[in-house]
Write an enzyme that holds these catalytic residues in place. Sequence first.
Site, PDB file in Angstrom:
ATOM      1  CD  GLN A  45      -2.700  -1.043   2.564  1.00  0.00           C
ATOM      2  OE1 GLN A  45      -2.255  -0.443   3.655  1.00  0.00           O
ATOM      3  NE2 GLN A  45      -3.588  -1.968   2.636  1.00  0.00           N
ATOM      4  N   GLY A  47       4.282   3.548  -0.706  1.00  0.00           N
ATOM      5  CA  GLY A  47       4.844   3.739  -2.104  1.00  0.00           C
ATOM      6  C   GLY A  47       6.248   3.515  -2.220  1.00  0.00           C
ATOM      7  CD  GLU A 112       4.925   5.308   3.762  1.00  0.00           C
ATOM      8  OE1 GLU A 112       5.737   4.551   4.132  1.00  0.00           O
ATOM      9  OE2 GLU A 112       3.861   5.224   3.016  1.00  0.00           O
ATOM     10  CG  HIS A 227       3.517  -2.554   9.259  1.00  0.00           C
ATOM     11  ND1 HIS A 227       2.342  -1.842   9.538  1.00  0.00           N
ATOM     12  CD2 HIS A 227       3.794  -1.586   8.185  1.00  0.00           C
ATOM     13  CE1 HIS A 227       2.106  -0.522   8.958  1.00  0.00           C
ATOM     14  NE2 HIS A 227       3.076  -0.475   7.878  1.00  0.00           N
ATOM     15  NE  ARG A 273       6.743   0.604   8.428  1.00  0.00           N
ATOM     16  CZ  ARG A 273       6.735   0.069   7.215  1.00  0.00           C
ATOM     17  NH1 ARG A 273       7.322  -0.897   6.734  1.00  0.00           N
ATOM     18  NH2 ARG A 273       6.150   0.974   6.375  1.00  0.00           N
ATOM     19  CG  HIS A 330       5.455  -5.235   6.866  1.00  0.00           C
ATOM     20  ND1 HIS A 330       4.439  -5.529   6.042  1.00  0.00           N
ATOM     21  CD2 HIS A 330       5.985  -4.013   6.458  1.00  0.00           C
ATOM     22  CE1 HIS A 330       4.536  -4.563   5.123  1.00  0.00           C
ATOM     23  NE2 HIS A 330       5.419  -3.587   5.390  1.00  0.00           N
ATOM     24  NE  ARG A 365      10.815  -2.607   4.114  1.00  0.00           N
ATOM     25  CZ  ARG A 365       9.465  -2.064   4.225  1.00  0.00           C
ATOM     26  NH1 ARG A 365       9.505  -0.895   3.613  1.00  0.00           N
ATOM     27  NH2 ARG A 365       8.411  -2.509   4.496  1.00  0.00           N
ATOM     28  CB  SER A 370      10.629  -2.807   0.566  1.00  0.00           C
ATOM     29  OG  SER A 370       9.124  -2.179   0.395  1.00  0.00           O
TER      30      SER A 370
END
Length: 531
Positions: A45, A47, A112, A227, A273, A330, A365, A370
Site C-alpha cells: 500500500q 509507495g 511516512e 509493522h 516501526r 512484515h 527497513r 522496499s
Amino acid sequence: MKKSDVMIIGSGIAALQLAHHLSADKNVMILTKSNIKASNSSLAQGGIAASVGSDDHFYNHGKDTMEAGRFHNNEEVVLQVVSEAPQLIYELRDAGCPFDEAPSGQLILGMEGAHSRNRIVHSGGDATGKHVIDFLVETLTNNVSVIENIFVYELLLNDKEECIGVKAKDQDGEIQYFYADHIVIATGGCGYLYSLSSSSPTVTGDGIAMAFLSGAEIADMEFIQFHPTMLVKNGEVKGLISEAVRGQGARLVTKSGTAIMAEVHPLKDLAPRHIVSQTIFDYIQSGEEIFLDITSIDRFEEKFPTITALCLENQIDLKGGLIPVVPGSHFLMGGIKVNMDGQTNISGLYAVGEAACTGLHGANRLASNSLLEGLSFGKRLALFLNKFESKQNTIGIPFHNQHGTVSPVAIPDLTELRKKMMERVGIVRTEKGLQQQKNWLEGFFRLDQQPPSLDDCTIDEIQRFLSTVIALLITDAALVRTESRGGHFRLDYPSEDENLGSKQLIYQYCKGRLALNEHNKAKDHAGAVFS
C-alpha cells in the site's frame, strides 16, 4: 530440457524490473509458484521513497535510512540506492507507469514513519504496489516467458559447485528440471512464518532456504520488521493499514482515547516501526486494545480507497473513526548475502528483492525503501548480466545430487510453527523462548544436517520443510545476537551493544558442516557519509 539465458524464480517488483532491463536478445524465463501477480509487491500500500521534492536531497534520505536501520546498514549501498532513487521514479513514469500527480504535473509526495521529509511517491493512493506490478507485467517483452504454478525447491550444482539450474514440481507433483546460464532468486521474504503477518501466504522463505541448503551465505536473519498496524478482527489479521495513514495525521490510541506514542518518541506516531510495534505490544500484553484514530483525516475514503474497502469488507465502522490494529510480521531485512551486483558466493546464483540481504536496510527497513530496493537492484543486476554472452545449449547438463536420499521423517504443522514463531521469536524475545523454539525445531531438522531428499514429498510437505529451515535460521541468529537493535528486541538484553552493531551474523552450510561467521560491516562503509 528447458534452457534459458536467465532464469528468475519469483515475480515481485525486483524480478519484473530485472526482466524489463535485460537485453531483448536474452532468453528469459520467470518461474513463480502461484500467479505472476501474487506477491508482497502487489500488496504494498505504501509507495516508493525518493528525494524528488524541492526541499529534499538524497543525503537526507540516506540519513533517515541509516537511522531507521540503527547504523547496521552498509553505507556504500545506502549511498548508491538513495542517490539513484529519483531517476528510477522518472524512468518508470516516462515509460508510462502512472503515479499520483498534482494538476501542475508535480508528483504528490507523502510522509511516512522515520522520514524527515515528504518523499513517498504513490500510485492510486494506497495501491502503489498493485499499479506498478500491473504495469511491469503488462509491458513484459516477447523474450520473457512466464511459467506459473511451478514450485522450485532445489538448486542444481555441477562438480565445480556452480549453480546451473533448478528442480521444481508442477501442480501434478511431477518433477521438472530447468537450466540456465544465470539463476536469480527473487522469491521474497518469509513473513508468513508468523501467525500475525501482512504477507501473502506464498511468502514462506523457500528461495532463501534452498539457497542455504546449497551452500549460499545467509545473513541478518534475526532482523524481522513487525509493522505496527495490521487490521485485526476477532484475533485474526485481515490486512495492512499503511503507514501513510499515520503520515496523514492518524494517531494510535487506547479504547479510552489515550495517545500511546505521545511521550515515547519525538516523532510520536511516526517513530521508527520497531519502536511503535514494541509500544503497541506492551499495551496489548497488559490487556489493552489499540486503535488507529482517523478522525483528523479529511476525505479518508478518497485518500485511502484500498484500506476503506478492506475495513468495509470486515465490518469496521469508519464513521466511528477507530480501526483496531495489532503489530505483525512484515519484512525481512536479512536473506541471501549479495554484493552490489546481486551476486552470491555461488557462481551462477544471484538474489534480488526481499530474498537478498543487500545491506540497504540494516537492522530495520525505512518505510517505502522496499519497492525502491527492488527497482534499484533489479536494474543493476540486469545491467551486469547484459555483459555476458549466451552459453551454448548443452543437452544433458551434469549435476551432482547435493541432498540425501531419505525424505524427512517428520515436518511441523505450518499453523503450529507460525503460532510458536509469533510467541517465541516475535516482537519481544528472550533467551528462554528462543531456546525453547530452537529445541522444538531441531526435533524436525538441524542446520548442520545433510538436507534430505524432497523428491518424494508433496509440495505442501516441501514448503513446510523449507519453512522449518528458515525458522531455525531466524531463531538461532536471534539467540546469538545478545543485544536489541532495530527489528530484533531482546527483553534480557534491552540495549544496543556498540561492539555488536557492526557485526553481521552469516550462516553457511557446506558439505555436512554449518559455519557461523561474523563479518565486520564497518569495512563496508563508505567513510561515514551519513554520520
